[in-house]
Design an enzyme around this catalytic site. Structure first.
Site, PDB file in Angstrom:
ATOM      1  CB  SER A 195      -1.602   9.054   9.964  1.00 35.12           C
ATOM      2  OG  SER A 195      -0.661   8.796  10.987  1.00 35.12           O
ATOM      3  CD  GLU A 241      -3.005   0.783   2.348  1.00 32.31           C
ATOM      4  OE1 GLU A 241      -4.174   1.174   2.192  1.00 32.31           O
ATOM      5  OE2 GLU A 241      -2.623   0.221   3.391  1.00 32.31           O
TER       6      GLU A 241
END
Length: 376
Positions: free
Chosen positions: A355, A237
């Site tokens: 994040s 990812e």
């Protein structure tokens, strides 16, 4: 005698001449169907998964060729693959842990979007800390029964299958009792609740699992492999996905530059265009580095984290500048609604996939050797 290297850019140009993508429909269901058709056509042209093995629907070409194809498609305005979560994020983990029979069942239908997958990792109370997940899996002697909830699953309401993380032991075991499963989404016990974002679209979903069934043959690897599957998925990812996304952003930046050349920009906006150009330059260097590592068969490790930071910066810079050039008033919504939607969506780039704050902490510790914060 070896076969000549394919002229992939020419193949992309020929495909786009025959099937120009045009503008995506505004309605979510219509857009989904349109994107499925776009991927089907790309796959028929041999351009969807060029670096996959032939037995899985690809062409067995090196990762650098996948970068060439993605770049050519992105610069021409071709939309992302509808199944990008499956192809760029989930498939690498499956290839690392699934057996040959599982790969034969799961990968070929991904390539042409015959089956669209979603990722069932994040939970309402366990977003960035996946080791704190609470969805449970219990084996009843015949099948696994799943209970819990997942959130932020892209295209969850349209997905056929999902890669699911669930806990098989007590929460105190953290990552030691997490297993990875492939779950059929169309079954009793799986409730999908679409979530509308500030773009107005509901392409994310919350998924509630109440006694949903997973067959034993759909455990990915061994039951004890769940945390390894998790790490491999997150690495993808933050790494390989950036290759394809960089190509899309390159096309968006080119449109920014075309717009800027036709206007007499003030110094501030000229600097903003340069900022976007530099952020994109850094991302393209990272995408090339990731392709080289993949081609060499090396693990990405913290390199994936560095790439994710570069992707976040580029995505937010490019779409913010595109929006600014139209003016931050209501006319942008009328003249170029796609630009506004891209801008709003880009604000989440510093959250999804880990994040920005967490990624920078990882870089500080692993690359710079900085100490952890001693505060509790």
């Amino acid at each position: 005698m070896t076969d000549p290297a394919p002229d992939l850019e020419a193949e992309v140009a020929a495909h786009l001449d025959a099937h120009p993508p045009g503008r995506a429909p505004s309605g979510l269901e219509e857009r989904f169907a349109w994107l499925v058709e776009q991927q089907r056509l790309l796959h028929e042209a041999g351009l969807a998964v060029v670096s996959w093995p032939e037995e899985h629907g690809g062409r067995g070409l090196p990762a650098s060729d996948a970068l060439r194809v993605s770049t050519a498609l992105g610069r021409a305005g071709q939309p992302e693959l509808i199944n990008f979560v499956a192809i760029e994020v989930i498939a690498p983990a499956l290839r690392a842990y699934a057996d040959a029979d599982q790969l034969k069942r799961w990968l070929p239908p991904m390539a042409g979007a015959d089956e669209v997958w979603c990722q069932l990792f994040s939970e309402p109370d366990a977003g960035s800390d996946l080791a704190a997940l609470r969805t449970r899996a219990a084996f009843d002697g015949e099948v696994w029964r799943i209970d819990g909830a997942k959130v932020w699953s892209t295209w969850g309401q349209f997905a056929s299958k999902g890669l699911l993380l669930a806990r098989t032991g007590p929460p105190s075991d953290r990552h030691r009792s997490i297993a990875a499963f492939v779950i059929e989404m169309d079954q009793p016990g799986v409730e999908v609740r679409p979530l509308a974002t500030m773009t107005g679209a509901a392409e994310f979903a919350e998924v509630v699992l109440d006694g949903a069934v997973v067959q034993p043959e759909d455990v990915v690897g061994q039951v004890s492999d769940g945390w390894g599957v998790t790490l491999r998925t997150l690495e993808s990812e933050r790494g390989p996905y950036a290759i394809r996304r960089a190509a899309v952003l390159s096309g968006a930046l080119q449109r920014v530059l075309d717009t800027a050349r036709g206007r007499d920009l003030d110094p501030h906006r000229r600097r903003r265009v340069v900022d976007a150009h530099m952020a994109m330059w850094a991302l393209e260097r990272r995408a090339s580095a990731v392709a080289a590592l993949l081609e060499a068969g090396e693990d990405l490790g913290a390199e994936a984290t560095l790439t994710k930071v570069a992707l976040t910066d580029a995505e937010q810079e490019v779409f913010a500048v595109a929006h600014e050039l139209l003016g931050l008033d209501g006319q942008a919504w009328v003249e170029e609604p796609e630009v506004v939607e891209e801008y709003l969506y880009s604000r989440a780039a510093s959250i999804y996939g880990g994040s920005a704050q967490v990624q920078r902490n990882i870089l500080a510790e692993r690359f710079l050797g900085l100490p952890r914060d001693p505060r509790p």
